[in-house]
Design a protein around this motif. Sequence first.
Motif, mmCIF file in Angstrom:
data_model
loop_
_atom_site.group_PDB
_atom_site.id
_atom_site.type_symbol
_atom_site.label_atom_id
_atom_site.label_comp_id
_atom_site.label_asym_id
_atom_site.label_seq_id
_atom_site.Cartn_x
_atom_site.Cartn_y
_atom_site.Cartn_z
ATOM 1 N N LEU A 63 14.210 -3.378 3.224
ATOM 2 C CA LEU A 63 12.982 -2.910 3.864
ATOM 3 C C LEU A 63 12.024 -4.089 3.948
ATOM 4 N N THR A 64 11.353 -4.241 5.080
ATOM 5 C CA THR A 64 10.376 -5.316 5.240
ATOM 6 C C THR A 64 9.055 -4.730 5.693
ATOM 7 N N LEU A 65 8.004 -5.063 4.971
ATOM 8 C CA LEU A 65 6.642 -4.675 5.320
ATOM 9 C C LEU A 65 6.025 -5.854 6.065
ATOM 10 N N ALA A 66 5.705 -5.649 7.340
ATOM 11 C CA ALA A 66 5.176 -6.735 8.173
ATOM 12 C C ALA A 66 3.743 -7.067 7.789
ATOM 13 N N ALA A 67 3.344 -8.297 8.078
ATOM 14 C CA ALA A 67 1.969 -8.735 7.831
ATOM 15 C C ALA A 67 1.019 -7.948 8.741
ATOM 16 N N GLY A 68 -0.181 -7.718 8.254
ATOM 17 C CA GLY A 68 -1.174 -6.982 9.030
ATOM 18 C C GLY A 68 -2.516 -7.050 8.346
ATOM 19 N N PRO A 69 -3.418 -6.172 8.713
ATOM 20 C CA PRO A 69 -4.740 -6.161 8.076
ATOM 21 C C PRO A 69 -4.617 -5.948 6.563
ATOM 22 N N ALA A 70 -5.456 -6.633 5.813
ATOM 23 C CA ALA A 70 -5.412 -6.553 4.350
ATOM 24 C C ALA A 70 -6.003 -5.237 3.859
ATOM 25 N N SER A 71 -5.359 -4.676 2.840
ATOM 26 C CA SER A 71 -5.827 -3.450 2.197
ATOM 27 C C SER A 71 -5.162 -3.371 0.832
ATOM 28 N N ASP A 72 -5.945 -3.065 -0.203
ATOM 29 C CA ASP A 72 -5.412 -2.982 -1.559
ATOM 30 C C ASP A 72 -4.934 -1.569 -1.874
ATOM 31 N N LYS A 73 -3.861 -1.496 -2.639
ATOM 32 C CA LYS A 73 -3.315 -0.245 -3.162
ATOM 33 C C LYS A 73 -3.267 0.858 -2.100
ATOM 34 N N THR A 74 -2.503 0.602 -1.072
ATOM 35 C CA THR A 74 -2.354 1.530 0.043
ATOM 36 C C THR A 74 -1.075 2.339 -0.132
ATOM 37 N N ALA A 75 -1.180 3.638 0.028
ATOM 38 C CA ALA A 75 -0.006 4.509 -0.059
ATOM 39 C C ALA A 75 0.800 4.396 1.238
ATOM 40 N N LEU A 76 2.078 4.124 1.112
ATOM 41 C CA LEU A 76 2.982 4.017 2.262
ATOM 42 C C LEU A 76 4.175 4.925 2.056
ATOM 43 N N ARG A 77 4.760 5.335 3.171
ATOM 44 C CA ARG A 77 6.023 6.066 3.075
ATOM 45 C C ARG A 77 6.858 5.734 4.292
ATOM 46 N N THR A 78 8.162 5.713 4.086
ATOM 47 C CA THR A 78 9.087 5.406 5.167
ATOM 48 C C THR A 78 10.409 6.114 4.903
ATOM 49 N N ALA A 106 8.196 3.959 -7.252
ATOM 50 C CA ALA A 106 8.337 4.691 -5.992
ATOM 51 C C ALA A 106 8.799 6.112 -6.269
ATOM 52 N N GLN A 107 8.586 6.948 -5.289
ATOM 53 C CA GLN A 107 9.063 8.332 -5.337
ATOM 54 C C GLN A 107 9.966 8.539 -4.129
ATOM 55 N N PHE A 108 11.030 9.325 -4.288
ATOM 56 C CA PHE A 108 11.969 9.595 -3.204
ATOM 57 C C PHE A 108 12.109 11.096 -2.999
ATOM 58 N N ASP A 109 12.230 11.497 -1.744
ATOM 59 C CA ASP A 109 12.505 12.885 -1.384
ATOM 60 C C ASP A 109 13.613 12.894 -0.347
ATOM 61 N N LEU A 123 12.937 9.995 2.095
ATOM 62 C CA LEU A 123 11.569 9.544 2.307
ATOM 63 C C LEU A 123 11.148 8.776 1.052
ATOM 64 N N THR A 124 10.741 7.524 1.236
ATOM 65 C CA THR A 124 10.352 6.650 0.130
ATOM 66 C C THR A 124 8.842 6.490 0.128
#
Length: 184
Positions: A63-78, A106-109, A123-124
Motif C-alpha cells: 500500500l502506498t500513501l501518496a504525498a499531499g496536504p499535511a495533516s497530523d493523526k488523520t484517520a484513513l481507510r482503504t 490498524a483495524q481490519f473488517d 477494509l483497513t
Amino acid sequence: MSTFTNGAVVTLTAAPASGYTFGGWTGGGCTGTSTCTTTVSSASTIQASFAPVVASGTQYVPLTLAAGPASDKTALRTGVPFPIGAISDITRLRLETADGSQEVPAQFDAISRWPDGSIKVALTHLVTDLGTTRGYRVAYGAGVTRAALPRNVLISGTGSTEIVVDTGAARFAVNNKGILAKLW
C-alpha cells in the motif's frame, strides 16, 4: 459441452486460470493430471477439477500513501483485495511499514467474501500523518499475528454527560444514550 462422432479420438488438455491449479480428470476413462486422450464409443462425461492456489507462508499486499496536504493523526481507510482462498480470518492480517520493520496499529473488517468463504476485500483502518509519501504492506497468512493493543486506555467524563475514551491511536466520546458522539 462438445459432441463428437463415434470412434473419434479426443485429446483434452486442462488449462487452469490464473490463481488456480488443475486437480485432475474424472469420467470417460480419464484419470490423473496429465493430458487425457480417449476414444468416443458412447455418451460419456469427462470432468476437470480445479482448485485455488493457496500460497504458504506469509504473503504481502503493498500500500502506498501518496504525498499531499499535511495533516497530523488523520484517520484513513482503504480496501485491500485478496485472492480466493488466501485468507479467511481477519486476525491473520497485520499492517506493517513497507520494509516490514515495524507493525502499524490498524483495524481490519472483512467487507466482501469469495464463494468459498475466504476474504475477498478487507477494509483497513489506520491513523497516520499526511504530507509525505509513505509505504505500508498488509501481511497475511496462517502464521500472521498482531501485537496486543496498548493497555494505556484513558477514560474520563461521567455517564450523565459523555464518556471520553482515549486509546492513544484514537479518541472517541459516547453520549449518555450510548451513541458515538465524537471521533478524533
